[in-house]
Write an enzyme that holds these catalytic residues in place. Structure first.
Site: not given
Ligand code: NAD
Length: 502
Positions: A179, A254, A288, A389
Site C-alpha cells: 500500500k 521503521e 527519518c 519530529e
Molecule cells: P504516516 O505514519 O502518517 O503514514 C504512513 C503510511 O501509513 C501511509 O501509507 C498511510 O496511509 C498509512 N496509514 C495511516 N494511518 C493508518 C492506519 N490507521 N492504519 C494503517 N495504515 C495507516 O507517515 P508519513 O507522514 O507518511 O511519513 C512520515 C513518517 O515516516 C515520519 O515520522 C518518518 O520519520 C517516518 N519514516 C520512517 C522511516 C524509517 O525507516 N524509520 C523512513 C521514512 C519515514
C-alpha cells in the site's frame, strides 16, 4: 501531455476504483496525475491474488537462483526506465533532480540487485547435529517463506522504501501486497509494471492505493496476511501493531527519529558545519534518520554556529528539476503548515533563530510548499523542537559542557533511537561515544550513510526489527525444525513417561 490516470495493480491486472486522488507537484501545486482511490474490497482482492499466487508455487516453488534471475531482470528494467522514474519522483515528491538521481531512484536498481543476490545465497535448509537424547535423531532447520507479506509505505522515499520490503520478501519466496502513501504512488506503480514486464508472475506483487484508515488498516488486520512491514510515523506504527496483534502477524516497523550528533571538542569544524546542514536538509529534512539535534561543546559553539549560518546562506532553493537547485519544497500543504507551526513553537519556547525561520519569497515561490533551512540556537533538550519530529529542514543546536558523558546523556534523552552521530578527530574517543549512543545506526564523522549491505532500524520507539543487511530475509521467513527419529526402536523413545511397560 495530458494528465494520466493510474490504476492499482492486482493479480497482474490494472484495476480502477470509483474515486480518485489528485497528485499535485509540491513545487508549484500543478496537477501531475490522478490515481485510483482503492478501498477495503481492493485489499481483499489483492490479498486473495497474492495468496493464490503463493499457494500455486509459481514463485515460492522456484529455487533461489531462479528467483535471483527474475529479480535481476527487474533491476535491469528499473535501470532502463530511470528517466521516467526520476521525472515522476521530481514531479510528485519534490525531490531535486540530484537527489532523485542519486538517492530516491538511483538506489532502486542497486538495492534490488542486492536482494536478488541474497535470494541465491539464502540458506533454505541445514542439518543440525544433536546429542542422542532421548533417542538418536536427525534434525533439519528450514527457512520457509511466510506467505502473503504486506508493506505499508510513507511518502518520502516511495520507491526505495517499497523495495526494502518487496526485495527481501520476494527473495525469500513470499508474495507481496504494497500500500503506497496517498500522495506518492506513481513510482511504485511504475515499478509494478516494470516487474510484470520482467516476468514476475501475476499475483506475486500487488500494489494498492488508498487511505491509511481504510486500506492500510484492512491490510494490517487481514487474516490472510502473515506479515506486515510498515514505514511511517511512530503514532501509526503503534496502531499497526495493535491491528496486527489480532491475528498475531509478524510485524516490522521503521518509525520516526530525532537524530542527535554529539560533537566533541576536537572535531574539524568546517566538516561538521557541512555535515550538520547535509544531515538536516537532505530532501528538505523529510528523512527519518536526519540529524536534527547538534550537541555542541561550549568551547566551540559560537564558531561552529557562525560557520553553519554562513554555509546555510549558500543553499539554493528552487525548481527541483533544475540541476543547480540544492533544496526543493516539502511534500504538502499539511506538512508545510506543521513545520511552520514548529518554527513558531521554537520561538515561543525561547529558542533563537540563527538563520532561516520562515518561507522564502520572490519569483518561483508564489506557489508550492517552501521552507527556509532553519537553525535554532539556545535550544534545550526539553523543548518540543528538540523532542518532537519536525520532518523539515530544521536543525536545533544544544550546548553542553564538553564532557562526552553529558553529550551522550542529552543525545539518549529521547523516545527515538534511529540514528546518531559523533564527531571527533580522535577515533578512540569517537568509538567510546558511539558505543554508548542508543540508536540503530551511529555514524562516526559522517551522516546519512545507509547501504543495503548493512542493517537499518531503530532502538526504542523508532522501530522494531531491521531492514537491509545480510540477514534481511530472516524477517521474511519462518523457521521450521524437522525432527527425524533414527532409532527405529519403540523402547528407546521417551514414551514411558506416559505409557508404563506392559
Ligand atoms: P504516516 O505514519 O502518517 O503514514 C504512513 C503510511 O501509513 C501511509 O501509507 C498511510 O496511509 C498509512 N496509514 C495511516 N494511518 C493508518 C492506519 N490507521 N492504519 C494503517 N495504515 C495507516 O507517515 P508519513 O507522514 O507518511 O511519513 C512520515 C513518517 O515516516 C515520519 O515520522 C518518518 O520519520 C517516518 N519514516 C520512517 C522511516 C524509517 O525507516 N524509520 C523512513 C521514512 C519515514
Amino acid at each position: 501531455m495530458g494528465v494520466q490516470h493510474h490504476k492499482m495493480f492486482i493479480g497482474g491486472e490494472w484495476r480502477d476504483a470509483a474515486d480518485a486522488y489528485e497528485i499535485r507537484n509540491p513545487a508549484n501545486e500543478e496537477l501531475v496525475a490522478t490515481v485510483a482511490k482503492g478501498g477495503a474490497d481492493d485489499v481483499d482482492a489483492a490479498v486473495a491474488a497474492a495468496r493464490a499466487a503463493f499457494r500455486s508455487g509459481c514463485w515460492s516453488g522456484l529455487t533461489g537462483d531462479e528467483r535471483r534471475a527474475v529479480m535481476l531482470r527487474i533491476a535491469e528494467g528499473v535501470s532502463e526506465n530511470l528517466e521516467e522514474l526520476i521525472e515522476l519522483e521530481i514531479a510528485a515528491n519534490g525531490a531535486t533532480v540530484r537527489q532523485a538521481g542519486g538517492f530516491h531512484i538511483g538506489l532502486a536498481a542497486p538495492h534490488m540487485t542486492y536482494f536478488a543476490e541474497l535470494a541465491a545465497k539464502h540458506e533454505v535448509e541445514r542439518g543440525i547435529a544433536t546429542a542422542p537424547y532421548p533417542t538418536i535423531s536427525h534434525n533439519i532447520l528450514r527457512r520457509e517463506p511466510i506467505g502473503v507479506c504486506a508493506g505499508i509505505l510513507p511518502w518520502n522515499f516511495p520507491l526505495v522504501l517499497s523495495l526494502w520490503k518487496i526485495g527481501p520478501a520476494l527473495a525469500a519466496g513470499n508474495t507481496v501486497v504494497i500500500k503506497t502513501d496517498e500522495k506518492t504512488p506513481l513510482s511504485t506503480l511504475a515499478f509494478a509494471r516494470i516487474a510484470h514486464e520482467a516476468g514476475l508472475p501475476a499475483g506475486v506483487l500487488n500494489v494498492i492505493t488508498g487511505d491509511g484508515e481504510d486500506v492500510g488498516a484492512r491490510l494490517a488486520s487481514h487474516p490472510d496476511v502473515g506479515k506486515v512491514a510498515f514505514t511511517g510515523s511512530t503514532a501509526v506504527g503503534r496502531e499497526i501493531m495493535r491491528l496486527a496483534s489480532q491475528t498475531v502477524k509478524k510485524v516490522s516497523l521503521e518509525l520516526g527519529g530525532k537524530g542527535a550528533a554529539v560533537v566533541l571538542d576536537d572535531a574539524d569544524l568546517e566538516t561538521v558545519a557541512d555535515a550538520a546542514l547535509f544531515g538536516c536538509c537532505l530532501y528538505s529534512g523529510q528523512m527519518c534518520e536526519s540529524i536534527t539535534r547538534l550537541i555542541v561543546p561550549d568551547s566551540i559553539h559560537d564558531e561552529l554556529v557562525a560557520r553553519i549560518v554562513a554555509r546555510a546562506a549558500t543553499i539554493k532553493l528552487g525548481d527541483p528539476a533544475d540541476y543547480d537547485t540544492d533544496l526543493g519544497p516539502v511534500i504538502s500543504a499539511e506538512q508545510h503548515e506543521r513545520i511552520l507551526s514548529y518554527l513558531q513553537i521554537g520561538r515561543d519556547e525561547g529558542a533563537t533563530v540563527a538563520t532561516g525561520g520562515g518561507v522564502p519569497e520572490g519569483p518561483g515561490f508564489e506557489k508550492g510548499f517552501w521552507v527556509q533551512p532553519t537553525v535554532f540556537t539556545d535550544v534545550t533538550n526539553d523543548m518540543r523542537i528538540a523532542r518532537e519530529e519536525i520532518f523539515g529542514p530544521v536543525l536545533t543546536v544544544i550546548r553542553y559542557s564538553g564532557d562526552p558523558a553529558e553529550g551522550v546523556a542529552i543525545a539518549n534523552d529521547s523516545i527515538y533511537g534511529l540514528s546518531a552521530a559523533v564527531w571527533s578527530g580522535d577515533y578512540e574517543r569517537a568509538l567510546e561515544v558511539a558505543a554508548k549512543l542508543e540508536a540503530g545506526t551511529v555514524w562516526v564523522n559522517d551522516v546519512h550513510m545507509v547501504t543495503p549491505e548493512l542493517p537499518f532500524g531503530g532502538y526504542k520507539q523508532s522501530g522494531l526489527g531491521r531492514e537491509l543487511g545480510p540477514d534481511a530475509l530472516n524477517e521474511y521467513s519462518e523457521v521450521k525444525h524437522i525432527h527425524v527419529d533414527l532409532s527405529q526402536r519403540r523402547e528407546a523413545r521417551a514414551y514411558d513417561m506416559v505409557l508404563s511397560d506392559g
